[in-house]
Design a protein around this motif. Sequence first.
Motif, PDB file in Angstrom:
ATOM      1  N   LYS A   1       6.094  13.100   3.945  1.00  0.00           N
ATOM      2  CA  LYS A   1       5.712  13.538   2.601  1.00  0.00           C
ATOM      3  C   LYS A   1       6.172  12.531   1.537  1.00  0.00           C
ATOM      4  CE  LYS A   1       5.535  18.498   3.494  1.00  0.00           C
ATOM      5  NZ  LYS A   1       6.168  19.813   3.259  1.00  0.00           N
ATOM      6  N   LEU A   2       7.391  12.047   1.676  1.00  0.00           N
ATOM      7  CA  LEU A   2       7.901  11.062   0.714  1.00  0.00           C
ATOM      8  C   LEU A   2       7.065   9.781   0.742  1.00  0.00           C
ATOM      9  CD1 LEU A   2      11.770  11.447   1.018  1.00  0.00           C
ATOM     10  CD2 LEU A   2      10.423  11.676  -1.048  1.00  0.00           C
ATOM     11  N   ARG A   3       6.719   9.330   1.918  1.00  0.00           N
ATOM     12  CA  ARG A   3       5.898   8.114   2.029  1.00  0.00           C
ATOM     13  C   ARG A   3       4.509   8.325   1.425  1.00  0.00           C
ATOM     14  NH1 ARG A   3       8.180   6.824   7.859  1.00  0.00           N
ATOM     15  NH2 ARG A   3       9.788   5.312   7.287  1.00  0.00           N
ATOM     16  N   SER A   4       3.944   9.528   1.607  1.00  0.00           N
ATOM     17  CA  SER A   4       2.612   9.790   1.037  1.00  0.00           C
ATOM     18  C   SER A   4       2.676   9.838  -0.491  1.00  0.00           C
ATOM     19  CB  SER A   4       2.027  11.088   1.602  1.00  0.00           C
ATOM     20  OG  SER A   4       2.789  12.196   1.169  1.00  0.00           O
ATOM     21  N   VAL A   5       3.782  10.351  -1.049  1.00  0.00           N
ATOM     22  CA  VAL A   5       3.956  10.348  -2.505  1.00  0.00           C
ATOM     23  C   VAL A   5       4.020   8.910  -3.011  1.00  0.00           C
ATOM     24  CG1 VAL A   5       5.581  10.870  -4.376  1.00  0.00           C
ATOM     25  CG2 VAL A   5       5.033  12.620  -2.688  1.00  0.00           C
ATOM     26  N   ALA A   6       4.769   8.078  -2.325  1.00  0.00           N
ATOM     27  CA  ALA A   6       4.891   6.665  -2.722  1.00  0.00           C
ATOM     28  C   ALA A   6       3.530   5.971  -2.675  1.00  0.00           C
ATOM     29  CB  ALA A   6       5.890   5.956  -1.818  1.00  0.00           C
ATOM     30  N   GLU A   7       2.772   6.242  -1.640  1.00  0.00           N
ATOM     31  CA  GLU A   7       1.432   5.638  -1.531  1.00  0.00           C
ATOM     32  C   GLU A   7       0.508   6.138  -2.631  1.00  0.00           C
ATOM     33  OE1 GLU A   7      -0.201   6.213   2.352  1.00  0.00           O
ATOM     34  OE2 GLU A   7       1.464   5.170   3.332  1.00  0.00           O
ATOM     35  N   ARG A   8       0.628   7.421  -2.956  1.00  0.00           N
ATOM     36  CA  ARG A   8      -0.236   8.008  -3.968  1.00  0.00           C
ATOM     37  C   ARG A   8      -0.024   7.379  -5.347  1.00  0.00           C
ATOM     38  NH1 ARG A   8       0.237  13.080  -2.090  1.00  0.00           N
ATOM     39  NH2 ARG A   8       1.892  13.612  -3.525  1.00  0.00           N
ATOM     40  N   ILE A   9       1.211   7.026  -5.663  1.00  0.00           N
ATOM     41  CA  ILE A   9       1.458   6.398  -6.962  1.00  0.00           C
ATOM     42  C   ILE A   9       1.225   4.882  -6.913  1.00  0.00           C
ATOM     43  CG2 ILE A   9       3.023   8.195  -7.739  1.00  0.00           C
ATOM     44  CD1 ILE A   9       5.357   6.307  -7.187  1.00  0.00           C
ATOM     45  N   GLY A  10       0.866   4.361  -5.729  1.00  0.00           N
ATOM     46  CA  GLY A  10       0.480   2.945  -5.633  1.00  0.00           C
ATOM     47  C   GLY A  10       1.529   2.029  -5.062  1.00  0.00           C
ATOM     48  N   VAL A  11       2.610   2.566  -4.487  1.00  0.00           N
ATOM     49  CA  VAL A  11       3.667   1.720  -3.915  1.00  0.00           C
ATOM     50  C   VAL A  11       3.249   1.282  -2.520  1.00  0.00           C
ATOM     51  CG1 VAL A  11       6.077   1.652  -3.162  1.00  0.00           C
ATOM     52  CG2 VAL A  11       5.452   2.879  -5.246  1.00  0.00           C
ATOM     53  N   SER A  12       3.358  -0.022  -2.276  1.00  0.00           N
ATOM     54  CA  SER A  12       3.047  -0.541  -0.932  1.00  0.00           C
ATOM     55  C   SER A  12       4.159  -1.478  -0.487  1.00  0.00           C
ATOM     56  CB  SER A  12       1.704  -1.283  -0.937  1.00  0.00           C
ATOM     57  OG  SER A  12       1.743  -2.368  -1.856  1.00  0.00           O
ATOM     58  N   ALA A  13       4.476  -1.416   0.800  1.00  0.00           N
ATOM     59  CA  ALA A  13       5.528  -2.261   1.375  1.00  0.00           C
ATOM     60  C   ALA A  13       4.913  -3.556   1.881  1.00  0.00           C
ATOM     61  CB  ALA A  13       6.209  -1.519   2.520  1.00  0.00           C
ATOM     62  N   TYR A  14       5.707  -4.625   1.866  1.00  0.00           N
ATOM     63  CA  TYR A  14       5.250  -5.902   2.432  1.00  0.00           C
ATOM     64  C   TYR A  14       6.453  -6.651   2.994  1.00  0.00           C
ATOM     65  CZ  TYR A  14       7.027  -8.419  -1.651  1.00  0.00           C
ATOM     66  OH  TYR A  14       7.837  -8.953  -2.607  1.00  0.00           O
ATOM     67  N   GLY A  15       6.134  -7.624   3.823  1.00  0.00           N
ATOM     68  CA  GLY A  15       7.165  -8.439   4.465  1.00  0.00           C
ATOM     69  C   GLY A  15       7.240  -8.124   5.949  1.00  0.00           C
TER      70      GLY A  15
ATOM     71  N   GLY B   1      10.028  -5.590   1.138  1.00  0.00           N
ATOM     72  CA  GLY B   1       9.675  -5.702  -0.278  1.00  0.00           C
ATOM     73  C   GLY B   1       8.662  -4.638  -0.664  1.00  0.00           C
ATOM     74  N   TYR B   2       8.616  -4.321  -1.952  1.00  0.00           N
ATOM     75  CA  TYR B   2       7.692  -3.291  -2.427  1.00  0.00           C
ATOM     76  C   TYR B   2       6.955  -3.777  -3.669  1.00  0.00           C
ATOM     77  CZ  TYR B   2       9.769   0.125   0.726  1.00  0.00           C
ATOM     78  OH  TYR B   2      10.183   0.805   1.847  1.00  0.00           O
ATOM     79  N   ARG B   3       5.697  -3.370  -3.753  1.00  0.00           N
ATOM     80  CA  ARG B   3       4.863  -3.637  -4.930  1.00  0.00           C
ATOM     81  C   ARG B   3       4.310  -2.320  -5.457  1.00  0.00           C
ATOM     82  NH1 ARG B   3       2.222  -7.410  -1.439  1.00  0.00           N
ATOM     83  NH2 ARG B   3       2.971  -9.532  -1.767  1.00  0.00           N
ATOM     84  N   LEU B   4       4.045  -2.323  -6.757  1.00  0.00           N
ATOM     85  CA  LEU B   4       3.323  -1.209  -7.385  1.00  0.00           C
ATOM     86  C   LEU B   4       2.053  -1.813  -7.962  1.00  0.00           C
ATOM     87  CD1 LEU B   4       3.145   1.733  -8.348  1.00  0.00           C
ATOM     88  CD2 LEU B   4       4.337   1.015 -10.414  1.00  0.00           C
ATOM     89  N   GLY B   5       0.959  -1.653  -7.228  1.00  0.00           N
ATOM     90  CA  GLY B   5      -0.275  -2.342  -7.614  1.00  0.00           C
ATOM     91  C   GLY B   5      -0.068  -3.837  -7.492  1.00  0.00           C
ATOM     92  N   SER B   6      -0.176  -4.558  -8.615  1.00  0.00           N
ATOM     93  CA  SER B   6       0.046  -6.008  -8.588  1.00  0.00           C
ATOM     94  C   SER B   6       1.447  -6.379  -9.062  1.00  0.00           C
ATOM     95  CB  SER B   6      -0.987  -6.708  -9.483  1.00  0.00           C
ATOM     96  OG  SER B   6      -0.880  -6.247 -10.809  1.00  0.00           O
ATOM     97  N   VAL B   7       2.250  -5.362  -9.443  1.00  0.00           N
ATOM     98  CA  VAL B   7       3.601  -5.614  -9.954  1.00  0.00           C
ATOM     99  C   VAL B   7       4.593  -5.551  -8.799  1.00  0.00           C
ATOM    100  CG1 VAL B   7       5.395  -4.780 -11.527  1.00  0.00           C
ATOM    101  CG2 VAL B   7       2.996  -4.608 -12.173  1.00  0.00           C
ATOM    102  N   GLU B   8       5.421  -6.594  -8.724  1.00  0.00           N
ATOM    103  CA  GLU B   8       6.426  -6.613  -7.659  1.00  0.00           C
ATOM    104  C   GLU B   8       7.649  -5.825  -8.111  1.00  0.00           C
ATOM    105  OE1 GLU B   8       9.053 -10.031  -5.710  1.00  0.00           O
ATOM    106  OE2 GLU B   8       6.910 -10.223  -5.305  1.00  0.00           O
ATOM    107  N   LEU B   9       7.997  -4.813  -7.306  1.00  0.00           N
ATOM    108  CA  LEU B   9       9.178  -3.998  -7.617  1.00  0.00           C
ATOM    109  C   LEU B   9      10.437  -4.625  -7.038  1.00  0.00           C
ATOM    110  CD1 LEU B   9       7.697  -0.462  -6.851  1.00  0.00           C
ATOM    111  CD2 LEU B   9       8.043  -1.491  -9.092  1.00  0.00           C
TER     112      LEU B   9
END
Length: 199
Positions: free
Chosen positions: A131-145, A179-187
Amino acid sequence: MTDKDFEENEVPGEEGSAAEAAGPAPQEGTDAENGEELTVDDILGTQQNADAAAEDAKIADLESALLNDLKRLQAEYANYRRRTEEQREREIERAKGEVAKGLLPVLDDLDRAAKHGDLEEGTPFAQIAEKLRSVAERIGVSAYGEAGEVFDPQQHEAIFQAPTPGVEVPTVLEVVEVGYRLGSVELRPAKVVVAVPAE
């Protein structure tokens, strides 16, 4: 020669013919071109026409100025709306970013728990994590690396460099922290161990 004789010797019609040749004297208030008599109404009408033409020209100038003002105001309003919309979008992204940054430590803990086998499928803890991961995806957070990616200093933060035989370009050997991004913004940049060519 008597007066009577003198009167008889006068050339008859001489006076009359000169007057007739000159024609009638022009009368005051007439049109010289066609001989029509001008009235006060004609003179006033011409003046009124000139005044009306001048008034029409003033009105046309005012209409043109007002139209230009209207166009300028419309352009200013369109620019204001665009700026307001852009500012609103930035505020939304900023608010999402603040929420997302608060979620990052929780997502890190979930990753560690998954690596240690604590998120077995079907358990309540695994469901909460999903559920937490789906909330993060819904607001646009994506993991990378991921290991094997070419090292990019714009996205990765190298915490260690390991000279590795056979490596031609710097490559991600291990991901220490995702690493995490929010859309094109690097968090947060991904913290990685980098394999570099051995000398």
